[in-house]
Design an enzyme around this catalytic site. Structure first.
Site, PDB file in Angstrom:
ATOM      1  N   ASP A   1       0.867  -1.166   0.000  1.00 14.76           N
ATOM      2  CA  ASP A   1       0.000   0.000   0.000  1.00 14.76           C
ATOM      3  C   ASP A   1       0.909   1.222   0.000  1.00 14.76           C
ATOM      4  O   ASP A   1       1.908   1.258   0.733  1.00 14.76           O
ATOM      5  CB  ASP A   1      -0.874  -0.016   1.273  1.00 14.76           C
ATOM      6  CG  ASP A   1      -2.282   0.452   1.001  1.00 14.76           C
ATOM      7  OD1 ASP A   1      -2.427   1.526   0.400  1.00 14.76           O
ATOM      8  OD2 ASP A   1      -3.231  -0.243   1.409  1.00 14.76           O
TER       9      ASP A   1
ATOM     10  N   ASP B   1      -2.985   4.794  -2.170  1.00 18.50           N
ATOM     11  CA  ASP B   1      -4.020   5.293  -1.264  1.00 18.50           C
ATOM     12  C   ASP B   1      -4.404   6.752  -1.533  1.00 18.50           C
ATOM     13  O   ASP B   1      -3.523   7.600  -1.744  1.00 18.50           O
ATOM     14  CB  ASP B   1      -3.438   5.190   0.160  1.00 18.50           C
ATOM     15  CG  ASP B   1      -4.430   5.543   1.233  1.00 18.50           C
ATOM     16  OD1 ASP B   1      -5.362   4.766   1.447  1.00 18.50           O
ATOM     17  OD2 ASP B   1      -4.280   6.618   1.858  1.00 18.50           O
TER      18      ASP B   1
ATOM     19  N   GLU C   1      -6.473   3.968  -5.547  1.00 13.16           N
ATOM     20  CA  GLU C   1      -7.725   4.308  -4.879  1.00 13.16           C
ATOM     21  C   GLU C   1      -8.033   5.722  -5.361  1.00 13.16           C
ATOM     22  O   GLU C   1      -7.483   6.691  -4.849  1.00 13.16           O
ATOM     23  CB  GLU C   1      -7.567   4.278  -3.364  1.00 13.16           C
ATOM     24  CG  GLU C   1      -8.913   4.513  -2.693  1.00 13.16           C
ATOM     25  CD  GLU C   1      -8.824   4.888  -1.224  1.00 13.16           C
ATOM     26  OE1 GLU C   1      -9.721   4.521  -0.468  1.00 13.16           O
ATOM     27  OE2 GLU C   1      -7.857   5.568  -0.834  1.00 13.16           O
TER      28      GLU C   1
ATOM     29  N   HIS D   1     -11.178  -3.248   3.168  1.00  9.36           N
ATOM     30  CA  HIS D   1     -11.033  -3.010   4.608  1.00  9.36           C
ATOM     31  C   HIS D   1     -11.769  -1.742   5.064  1.00  9.36           C
ATOM     32  O   HIS D   1     -11.754  -1.420   6.241  1.00  9.36           O
ATOM     33  CB  HIS D   1      -9.545  -2.882   4.942  1.00  9.36           C
ATOM     34  CG  HIS D   1      -8.940  -1.661   4.302  1.00  9.36           C
ATOM     35  ND1 HIS D   1      -8.831  -1.508   2.930  1.00  9.36           N
ATOM     36  CD2 HIS D   1      -8.451  -0.518   4.833  1.00  9.36           C
ATOM     37  CE1 HIS D   1      -8.312  -0.344   2.653  1.00  9.36           C
ATOM     38  NE2 HIS D   1      -8.068   0.294   3.794  1.00  9.36           N
ATOM     39  N   ASP D   2     -12.353  -0.992   4.132  1.00 14.05           N
ATOM     40  CA  ASP D   2     -13.066   0.237   4.500  1.00 14.05           C
ATOM     41  C   ASP D   2     -14.576   0.068   4.508  1.00 14.05           C
ATOM     42  O   ASP D   2     -15.298   1.038   4.734  1.00 14.05           O
ATOM     43  CB  ASP D   2     -12.719   1.360   3.501  1.00 14.05           C
ATOM     44  CG  ASP D   2     -11.308   1.884   3.696  1.00 14.05           C
ATOM     45  OD1 ASP D   2     -10.803   1.821   4.830  1.00 14.05           O
ATOM     46  OD2 ASP D   2     -10.710   2.349   2.715  1.00 14.05           O
TER      47      ASP D   2
HETATM   48  C1  GLC Z   1      -7.872   5.141   2.305  1.00 18.01           C
HETATM   49  C2  GLC Z   1      -7.748   3.862   3.095  1.00 18.01           C
HETATM   50  C3  GLC Z   1      -8.398   4.048   4.434  1.00 18.01           C
HETATM   51  C4  GLC Z   1      -7.684   5.173   5.157  1.00 18.01           C
HETATM   52  C5  GLC Z   1      -7.634   6.446   4.324  1.00 18.01           C
HETATM   53  C6  GLC Z   1      -6.637   7.412   4.858  1.00 18.01           C
HETATM   54  O1  GLC Z   1      -9.185   5.456   2.017  1.00 18.01           O
HETATM   55  O2  GLC Z   1      -8.310   2.812   2.374  1.00 18.01           O
HETATM   56  O3  GLC Z   1      -8.390   2.887   5.208  1.00 18.01           O
HETATM   57  O4  GLC Z   1      -8.342   5.442   6.366  1.00 18.01           O
HETATM   58  O5  GLC Z   1      -7.237   6.180   2.986  1.00 18.01           O
HETATM   59  O6  GLC Z   1      -5.332   6.975   4.600  1.00 18.01           O
END
Ligand code: GLC
Length: 559
Positions: A100, A199, A256, A331-332
């Site tokens: 990540d 991310d 993402e 995981h979110d």
């Molecule tokens: C992304 C991750 C999440 C995290 C956020 C801040 O959305 O998937 O888990 O809290 O970024 O880094």
């Protein structure tokens, strides 16, 4: 030798939340050696690519998305050598590891930030967004996790954090900082990494004047999407990032990248895109939380048609320019069944149907750990059992709105990110075989019902079904069609059915019923062979297929 830029497209990916996957040293937290010990499980399942949520050194304010040292592994996960071992052992099994990559922010415990705090004239201070303001934050932006996006560090000095206050945003306008990030990325890629999941990357460019905007809530604040998500000028930063790092390797990048308009998709993931692929959130985030989770509409009150329309729009727009990454869980999110199925109909059959729906779409499928077991949301009895920072914030908002703790915990049980973060159940023994110690987060109440060991022995389990899906997608006969074939939506006249044909050299129909009753559908094609189904036989007569509740079919169209 020319680089094969497409090596990942016909692969199957799997996401690991390392804290909760497997604990090798008995301290209650999953670790890298635990993952190494389960590589054979992943190989046996048919996984080719693993995305690891962050394992870097971190105070774990946001589950490791707050990085204090990009070059080190956090001691709870092991040592740097364990990471090298994981890459090597995975390679032996033909599995590539994606780490990540958190570039929008770091931790307030990163040495850069500590120096910046100590000396406002230091170079490091220019790596962040510090502003002066007397008595109130410099603007009215709300952070993603609730509350102001600014934190005061004494006097009139504030810093920007789009996420938690322990995640100060990095100032990408600074070329020195950018170079430091590129060096770090190349350091990891030099180790033979498969690539990165990147991310929150669409937030790195900020509206330069950092001005207040009209509030969108009585709290006087405004969500920070407009001034910080895909803000004009981000393209220059992303191009430079790619040219200085990913372009030099045969790595895969999956971003993402929430909020990329379809019109810009080609710039992101087209032939010369910033990334190889991205996660599109339009079809997985159907709910509008509004003020907080407790005000959100119950997921299954949305028509399935809504999911269908969004999913097909995403498929069709993505296919015009590139190749997507498809998923239902991560995981979110809470477990997909809690979002897309009425509670009373969550069972093995409907879970297999949900899996089928996403798994045969065009794009590389990402399975989230435990999804292949048909895991549901656990039950949290009190907020003390929860770890996630965003859940705690939503719980607080619910209490402030006058809900009782019993009412507030109900919303947690439906929407919390911790629903998907409880330990992976390996067997029916103590703690589901996850740890010999005290698990960092409670184990699922039902781990005796679904766990990897028991499901592996049961040919009708969700796990056995996922193995069949993976085998089918990877089979020499159908891999080409199921990877590159286009997607043609069918049976649109039925609002509780989602169905499509993967077209190409062969034609394969995927039909999924969300109807709790039996229903007949008229097939838009003639003969077929059943390749896969969540129910044993196929009931059809003269072009009409009878679908039992939550039945799904994968059919090879003849002729
Ligand atoms: C992304 C991750 C999440 C995290 C956020 C801040 O959305 O998937 O888990 O809290 O970024 O880094």
């Amino acid at each position: 030798m020319a680089k094969d830029k497409n090596w990942w497209k016909n692969k199957i990916a799997y996401q690991i939340y390392p804290r909760s996957f497997c604990d090798a040293n008995g301290d209650g937290t999953g670790d890298l050696l635990g993952i190494v010990s389960k590589l054979d499980y992943l190989h046996d399942l048919g996984i080719d690519i693993v995305w690891l949520c962050p394992v870097y050194r971190s105070p774990m304010d946001d589950g490791g998305y707050d990085i204090a040292d990009y070059y080190d592994i956090d001691p709870i996960f092991g040592k740097k050598e364990d990471m090298d071992l994981l890459i090597k052992e995975a390679d032996k099994r033909g599995i590539k590891i994606l780490m990540d990559l958190v570039l929008n922010h770091c931790s307030d415990e990163h040495p850069w930030f500590k120096k910046a705090l100590a000396d406002s004239d230091s170079e490091e201070a220019s790596y962040f967004w510090f502003r002066e303001s007397h008595g109130c934050p410099p603007n009215n932006w709300r952070s993603m996790f609730g509350g102001s996006a600014w934190e005061n560090v004494g006097g009139d000095r504030w810093y920007l954090h789009l996420f938690s206050k322990k995640q100060p945003d990095l100032n990408w306008e600074n070329p020195k900082l950018r170079q430091k990030l590129y060096d770090m990325i190349n350091y990891w890629l030099d180790k033979g990494l498969g690539g990165f999941r990147i991310d929150a990357i669409t937030h790195i460019k900020k509206e330069p004047t950092l001005s207040s905007l009209p509030p969108d809530d009585p709290d006087g604040m405004v969500g920070c999407f407009a001034p910080t998500r895909n803000y004009p000028g981000i393209g220059d930063l992303l191009t430079e990032l790619r040219q200085n790092t990913f372009d030099k390797y045969t790595c895969m990048t999956v971003a993402e990248a929430a909020g990329v308009p379809y019109a810009d998709l080609g710039i992101y993931i087209g032939e010369d895109g910033y990334f190889d692929t991205l996660f599109d959130f339009t079809y997985s985030e159907l709910y509008n939380w509004g003020h907080g989770w407790h005000t959100c509409k119950k997921p299954w009150e949305w028509p399935i048609k809504n999911l269908r329309d969004k999913m097909f729009a995403s498929q069709i727009e993505t296919a015009k320019v590139g190749f997507g990454a498809v998923y239902f869980e991560n995981h979110d999110y809470p477990r997909a069944c809690a979002k897309f199925l009425p509670d009373e109909y969550v069972n093995g059959t409907s879970q297999k149907m949900l899996g089928t729906l996403f798994f045969f779409l065009r794009g590389i499928p990402f399975i989230y750990q435990g999804q292949e077991l048909g895991m549901t949301n656990p039950t949290f009895d009190s907020i003390d059992e929860v770890n996630d920072i965003s859940t705690k914030n939503h719980y607080r908002i619910a209490l402030a709105d006058g809900l009782t703790p019993e009412q507030a915990i109900k919303a947690v049980n439906r929407y919390s990110r911790d629903n998907a973060r409880v330990p992976f159940p390996w067997n029916s023994g103590k703690n589901g075989g996850f740890t010999t110690g005290k698990p960092w987060l409670k184990v699922h109440n039902d781990y005796k019902k679904f766990n990897a060991e028991d499901e592996a022995k049961d040919i009708d389990s969700v796990l056995s079904y996922y193995k069949k899906m993976i085998k089918l997608r990877k089979s020499a006969e159908y891999n080409l069609t199921l990877t590159y074939g286009d997607v043609e939506p069918i049976l649109l006249e039925h609002e509780d059915v989602i169905a499509y044909i993967r077209g190409g050299e062969k034609r394969i129909a995927v039909i999924c019923s969300f109807c709790p009753d039996t229903k007949d559908v008229k097939l838009p094609f003639g003969g077929f062979d059943t390749l896969l189904s969540n129910l044993d036989d196929t009931v059809s007569d003269n072009g009409t297929l009878t679908l039992r509740p939550f039945e799904c079919k994968v059919l090879l169209i003849k002729g």
